[in-house]
Scaffold this active site. Structure first.
Site, PDB file in Angstrom:
ATOM      1  N   GLU A 121       0.487  -1.318  -0.475  1.00 59.12           N
ATOM      2  CA  GLU A 121      -0.203   0.143  -0.049  1.00 59.12           C
ATOM      3  C   GLU A 121       0.925   1.563   0.010  1.00 59.12           C
ATOM      4  O   GLU A 121       0.841   2.531  -0.981  1.00 59.12           O
ATOM      5  CB  GLU A 121      -0.665   0.129   0.624  1.00 59.12           C
ATOM      6  CG  GLU A 121      -1.965  -0.604   1.098  1.00 59.12           C
ATOM      7  CD  GLU A 121      -1.940  -2.216   1.489  1.00 59.12           C
ATOM      8  OE1 GLU A 121      -0.749  -2.415   2.120  1.00 59.12           O
ATOM      9  OE2 GLU A 121      -2.687  -3.327   1.443  1.00 59.12           O
ATOM     10  N   HIS A 128     -11.457  -4.727   8.323  1.00 57.28           N
ATOM     11  CA  HIS A 128     -12.529  -4.495   7.054  1.00 57.28           C
ATOM     12  C   HIS A 128     -13.671  -3.542   7.243  1.00 57.28           C
ATOM     13  O   HIS A 128     -14.445  -4.023   6.175  1.00 57.28           O
ATOM     14  CB  HIS A 128     -12.214  -5.668   6.554  1.00 57.28           C
ATOM     15  CG  HIS A 128     -10.954  -6.913   6.085  1.00 57.28           C
ATOM     16  ND1 HIS A 128     -10.474  -7.121   7.052  1.00 57.28           N
ATOM     17  CD2 HIS A 128     -10.788  -7.190   4.665  1.00 57.28           C
ATOM     18  CE1 HIS A 128      -9.397  -7.498   6.477  1.00 57.28           C
ATOM     19  NE2 HIS A 128      -9.696  -6.909   4.652  1.00 57.28           N
TER      20      HIS A 128
END
Lengths: 328, 323
Positions: B60, B129
């Site tokens: 990321e 999440h």
């Protein structure tokens, strides 16, 4: 000349390294005098890397630096008046007094920034290399970083992606054996940085970072490989900074900073890249004492002009605090 | 006019931007996978190829730096995070680098980077999440933050974000992907920094964000039946904040409820409450109410999820509390 390098380039190497050295010596003195207050990370002792690497690049090629980037700015051909003014945090500085010594930019010569978060410019240079492949341009990108940056995860993420996509980027690690105050052997499980390239299926070479000719030729080869679409190279340049991590102090043991053995520093001063090239040029007849004197005089004049320009320049106006956040 | 879904609107905007401008490309983990990004990128890889639709390793921070580097050298990347939670790994490149770049280098270069983060809650996915990080990004100078709640805004705000020329965090919500509405086929813009009045009313103002706009609209319908006329504002942009539309409405209604998809403490709802209170405290007829997530991580169990995520009933309760 031997090495197939023209006399012009060899003299340019000499002049550039001397300019970086003299410029930074002046910065160090001005820090001690209290005229410069922004934290300055000097690259005295490491001049051959920026010089050799940038001479192997075209003006259009991109470079990205770090907290220790006065040398990269000068070697790529940046205006030293704007550099000194930025170090004085004046309005006429390359970053208009918003950056100081650690945030330098000169888009006109391909230096797109020197972010001082360790390792930060490595993926950004990979991105500018990706940009070249998307645009179909022939530009190569270079990221300069230190040995300390190889402890950052983003270094490995960048090597992997650049090699995976065969991007035109050259990773230049300036290994000065100290990650701020920590010797590399205390922070790296394996101090051979070049070897890390193997795991990413790309070439990695370890070279003498105090030999400007070796740096130049190695980078030239890496740039050629990158331009031909064959992907990145990791070049580890072994060198040593004569001053401490930040500021003019040399950080030798026994002083209040108490980090490095005096003998270690002395041995590296013996390996001075400028003296080494000077000796070679004099031996080869490429440089005479007269020309040397002229070069030193020219550099003295240029740095003096840069200091005066910075001293006389105004500080940013208060309202400039609110400018430059967004493109409008 | 034809109707398309929220996800199709994002897809269409991306496709049209890429067709029109060769500088636009998408990069991010899972951007070729409907499993990751819903239908928002369907067909793009087939149309534009691997050079401009770049599915990436799970790196990321590295990939955010790559997108920034491309932005600094003349391209217009759309960087995609299939779950906003993963953006924490990229805070250095998004915040230290992208947000600061222009300012710290004296305005010499621009960073035209769109960072698309998807809120992907529910389904017992739990703490890592499920998060909505808009308030964290709104805290940072140098970032703009937009959160479309409708298919129309999903398309128009993405186009504005790509054309803006600055780092824009564009946050879409998986819970809205199947919402359907009329969306023009051509390219159009929804201005960044402008909210919209979703429903006019006179008794209370409900400022809602992203998915809570739908909840607020339903709450207002129910309240109408009970004789309470609520004005619903869809904030659309978190930063810059459309203070004017909020203040104008509260001047009229004298009451304010804010419905956010983020946590209570230190969030954008508190910022709005502060702005309204400091400017209109003499005119307010009641306390300002905030409907937001309690200060706990997202749980897994469906039973706990139901308690955790606020809905229209919480908004109705908040309105009635002070009415």
């Amino acid at each position: 000349m031997t090495n197939n390098i023209s006399k012009d380039i060899l003299l340019k190497m000499y002049e550039t390294m001397l300019l970086i050295r003299r410029f930074e010596e002046r910065v160090g003195d001005l820090v001690l005098k209290g005229e410069i207050k922004t934290p300055c990370h000097l690259c005295i002792g490491e001049e051959a890397i920026a010089t050799g690497a940038c001479l192997a690049l075209e003006k259009e090629d991109y470079i990205f630096g770090n907290h220790r980037s006065h040398g990269h700015y000068i070697a790529k051909g940046g205006d030293i008046k704007k550099l000194m003014a930025e170090i004085f945090c004046k309005e006429t500085g390359c970053s208009r007094g918003k950056g100081g010594s650690m945030h330098l930019i000169a888009p006109e010569i391909g230096l797109l920034g020197t972010p001082p978060i360790v390792g930060a410019s490595i993926p950004i240079a990979v991105g500018s290399a990706l940009s070249s492949t998307i645009k179909g341009s022939n530009q190569v990108s270079v990221s300069f970083f230190g040995d300390g940056a190889t402890s950052e995860g983003v270094f490995y993420e960048s090597l992997n992606f650049a090699s995976l996509k065969k991007l035109p980027v050259v990773f230049i690690c300036e290994n000065n054996f100290y990650s701020t105050h920590m010797p590399v052997f205390k922070i790296l499980a394996d101090t051979n940085i070049a070897k890390k390239a193997e795991g990413f299926n790309m070439p990695g070479v370890q070279i003498n970072g105090n030999n400007v000719i070796e740096v130049f030729q190695t980078v030239q080869k890496a740039v050629e490989r990158a331009r031909e679409g064959n992907g990145p190279t990791l070049i580890e340049c072994l060198t040593y900074r004569w001053r401490g991590h930040v500021g003019p102090d040399d950080n030798i043991q026994g002083t209040h900073t108490d980090i490095r053995p005096k003998e270690e520093l002395d041995s590296w001063k013996e390996k001075c890249s400028i003296k080494r090239l000077e000796k070679y040029l004099l031996e080869q007849g490429a440089l005479s004492e007269t020309v040397k004197g002229q070069i030193i005089e020219k550099i003295e004049k240029e740095t003096q002009e840069a200091v005066e320009f910075a001293q006389k320049s105004p500080y940013p106006k208060e309202e400039e605090l609110f400018e430059d956040v967004f493109k409008t | 006019m034809r109707k398309i879904t929220y996800a199709q609107a994002i897809n269409e905007a991306t496709k049209q931007l890429m067709e029109r401008d060769h500088q636009v490309f998408i990069i991010g983990q899972g951007c070729t996978s409907p499993w990751y990004v819903g239908n928002t990128t369907n067909g793009l890889f087939e149309k534009f190829g691997e050079k401009r639709v770049i599915d990436t390793p799970i790196s990321e921070n590295g990939m955010s730096g790559v997108a920034l580097g491309a932005a600094l050298t003349g391209l217009k990347p759309i960087l995609i995070f299939p779950r906003m939670d993963f953006m924490y790994l990229a805070f250095d490149q998004i915040i230290n680098q992208a947000a600061n770049w222009r300012y710290m280098f004296g305005g010499k270069v621009n960073a035209p980077l769109v960072i698309r983060g998807i809120i992907n809650r529910g389904g017992e996915q739990a703490a890592q999440h499920s998060q909505a990080l808009h308030s964290m990004f709104a805290h940072v100078p140098g970032l703009k933050v937009v959160m479309p709640a409708t298919p129309y805004d999903a398309k128009g705000l993405l186009i504005s974000a790509v054309e803006d020329g600055n780092p824009v965090v564009y946050i879409d919500d998986n819970w809205l992907y199947k919402e359907e509405a009329e969306v023009p086929e051509e390219i159009y813009r929804v201005p960044i920094g402008k909210g919209a009045i979703k429903k006019k009313g006179k008794d209370v103002t409900i400022v809602a964000i992203s998915y809570m706009v739908k909840q607020a609209a339903e709450a207002a319908e129910d309240l109408e039946k009970e004789g309470i006329s609520a004005e619903v504002i869809d904030l659309r942009s978190i930063k810059p904040l459309d203070e004017e539309i909020i203040l104008e409405s509260v001047k009229k209604t004298k009451r304010l409820v804010i419905a956010d998809v983020g946590w209570q403490t230190g969030g954008i709802a508190s910022e709005i409450a502060n702005k309204v209170y400091s400017k209109l405290y003499k005119e307010l007829k009641s306390e300002i109410e905030i409907v937001a997530l309690p200060d706990v991580p997202a749980p897994a169990s469906q039973v706990l999820e139901e308690k955790f995520y606020p809905n229209k009933n919480n908004i109705i309760e908040a309105v009635k509390k002070n009415n």
